[in-house]
Design an enzyme around this catalytic site. Structure first.
Site, mmCIF file in Angstrom:
data_model
loop_
_atom_site.group_PDB
_atom_site.id
_atom_site.type_symbol
_atom_site.label_atom_id
_atom_site.label_comp_id
_atom_site.label_asym_id
_atom_site.label_seq_id
_atom_site.Cartn_x
_atom_site.Cartn_y
_atom_site.Cartn_z
ATOM 1 N N LYS A 59 0.795 -1.120 -0.026
ATOM 2 C CA LYS A 59 0.003 -0.082 -0.060
ATOM 3 C C LYS A 59 0.795 1.411 0.111
ATOM 4 O O LYS A 59 1.955 1.398 0.693
ATOM 5 C CB LYS A 59 -0.988 0.039 1.219
ATOM 6 C CG LYS A 59 -2.097 -1.350 0.872
ATOM 7 C CD LYS A 59 -3.353 -0.865 1.523
ATOM 8 C CE LYS A 59 -4.351 -1.939 0.954
ATOM 9 N NZ LYS A 59 -5.312 -2.334 1.813
ATOM 10 N N ARG A 68 -3.526 -9.844 4.666
ATOM 11 C CA ARG A 68 -3.748 -10.069 3.151
ATOM 12 C C ARG A 68 -2.614 -9.554 2.536
ATOM 13 O O ARG A 68 -2.138 -8.476 2.375
ATOM 14 C CB ARG A 68 -5.156 -9.214 3.036
ATOM 15 C CG ARG A 68 -5.537 -9.464 1.555
ATOM 16 C CD ARG A 68 -6.686 -8.534 1.225
ATOM 17 N NE ARG A 68 -7.362 -8.767 0.068
ATOM 18 C CZ ARG A 68 -7.185 -7.864 -1.029
ATOM 19 N NH1 ARG A 68 -5.924 -7.093 -0.843
ATOM 20 N NH2 ARG A 68 -7.447 -8.176 -2.182
HETATM 21 N N1 HH2 Z 1 -7.389 -3.963 0.178
HETATM 22 C C1 HH2 Z 1 -7.697 -4.081 -1.340
HETATM 23 C C2 HH2 Z 1 -8.578 -4.819 -1.579
HETATM 24 N N2 HH2 Z 1 -9.399 -5.736 -0.681
HETATM 25 N N3 HH2 Z 1 -10.095 -6.259 1.186
HETATM 26 C C3 HH2 Z 1 -9.492 -6.446 2.788
HETATM 27 N N4 HH2 Z 1 -10.388 -6.933 3.297
HETATM 28 N N5 HH2 Z 1 -8.673 -5.485 3.198
HETATM 29 C C4 HH2 Z 1 -7.933 -4.759 2.413
HETATM 30 O O1 HH2 Z 1 -7.131 -4.139 2.858
HETATM 31 C C5 HH2 Z 1 -8.020 -4.782 0.989
HETATM 32 C C6 HH2 Z 1 -9.382 -5.854 0.404
HETATM 33 C C7 HH2 Z 1 -6.787 -3.316 -2.120
HETATM 34 O O2 HH2 Z 1 -5.630 -4.133 -2.682
HETATM 35 P P1 HH2 Z 1 -5.578 -5.000 -3.930
HETATM 36 O O3 HH2 Z 1 -6.584 -6.042 -4.019
HETATM 37 O O4 HH2 Z 1 -4.225 -5.424 -4.334
HETATM 38 O O5 HH2 Z 1 -5.852 -3.899 -5.093
HETATM 39 P P2 HH2 Z 1 -7.395 -3.752 -5.773
HETATM 40 O O6 HH2 Z 1 -8.550 -3.212 -4.927
HETATM 41 O O7 HH2 Z 1 -6.864 -2.221 -6.577
HETATM 42 O O8 HH2 Z 1 -7.666 -4.641 -6.614
#
Ligand code: HH2
Length: 257
Positions: free
Chosen positions: A203, A239
């Site tokens: 992040k 995660r």
């Molecule tokens: N962060 C993201 C997506 N889903 N779910 C939970 N429970 N907690 C988090 O911190 C969280 C999440 C964002 O990260 P990422 O999936 O890598 O990116 P994107 O939302 O751009 O697909």
């Protein structure tokens, strides 16, 4: 929890696993490397993103779920009850909803019907605008009050309390200072009595803390440092995108604890 984004636009790995083959291979590799859960998502929630249609989200995730959901421990990262219904029907065991059942309240009943595990996450605002000017009086108190209310809602809808974990939503309508405050005072969230899940991996706040004020992602080194600190403060589920490195770091942290 290993992250498998089947999206063209996720903030750190958009497009990497867009083909079902690549996503399946990533999920299998993550479980081999020690992930206890793989979180499959077809909609990016990065700051500024607009969301995708139901059809498009299903088109992205169903071919992946058909291959792995009965074989591997799969969480579906969605805010849509229809996507969750399909995923759980195919064998997924967990629903990760970044809106904590606010976007689609029917999702709670779907999770309850399948006796699924659930992650309820805090977000201020919505992805399109959430990072514009997030403000709180006391960020930790407000996040805790929100999660407690959503926990009660989920239980009232029939989700078993012992199936639910809570997530403060790092970077979801929060400045670097807000994210740091949450990590410093994790005890307040742990006092809610449910396991805490946290997503720190890559992040941008970590890139900023590591010295780049314009960072849009965080480096692996910073992700691991933050994960170990969170683990030592009582977080149960991390995660992460880089499973092997986190499993190794956490094995050492655990041995030294
Ligand atoms: N962060 C993201 C997506 N889903 N779910 C939970 N429970 N907690 C988090 O911190 C969280 C999440 C964002 O990260 P990422 O999936 O890598 O990116 P994107 O939302 O751009 O697909």
């Amino acid at each position: 929890m290993g992250v498998v984004n089947v999206t063209p636009d996720s903030f750190s790995d958009g497009g990497v696993h867009l083909g079902a083959e690549a996503a399946v291979a990533a999920a299998v590799r993550m479980v081999d490397e020690g992930a206890a859960i793989v979180d499959v998502g077809g909609e990016s929630t990065r700051p500024g993103s607009d969301g995708v249609s139901l059809d498009e989200e299903l088109r992205r995730v169903v071919p992946v779920l058909e291959r792995i959901a009965g074989e591997l421990p799969v969480s579906i990262d969605t805010v849509k009850s229809e996507v969750a219904r399909r995923a759980l029907g195919l064998g997924a065991v967990m629903v990760n909803d970044v809106t904590a059942f606010r976007a689609d309240p029917e999702l709670a009943g779907v999770a309850a019907d399948h006796d699924a595990y659930v992650c309820l996450m805090h977000m201020q605002g919505e992805p399109r605008t959430m990072q514009v000017d997030p403000r709180y009086g006391d960020v930790v108190a407000e996040v805790a009050a929100f999660l407690e209310e959503r926990l009660r809602f989920a239980v009232a809808q029939g989700v078993r309390e012992d199936r639910i974990c809570l997530d403060p939503g790092i970077g979801f309508g929060k400045t670097v200072a807000h994210n740091v405050e949450i990590l410093r005072r994790l005890d307040v969230l742990l006092a809610l009595g449910r396991p805490v899940l946290i997503g720190l991996s890559r992040k941008s706040s970590l890139g900023k803390l590591a010295g780049d004020p314009a960072a849009t992602t965080g480096p692996l080194s910073a992700s691991i440092a933050a994960a170990v600190a969170a683990y030592e403060r009582g977080v149960t589920i991390l995660r992460v995108h880089d499973v092997r490195e986190h499993v190794e770091a956490l094995a050492v942290a655990r041995a030294l604890a």
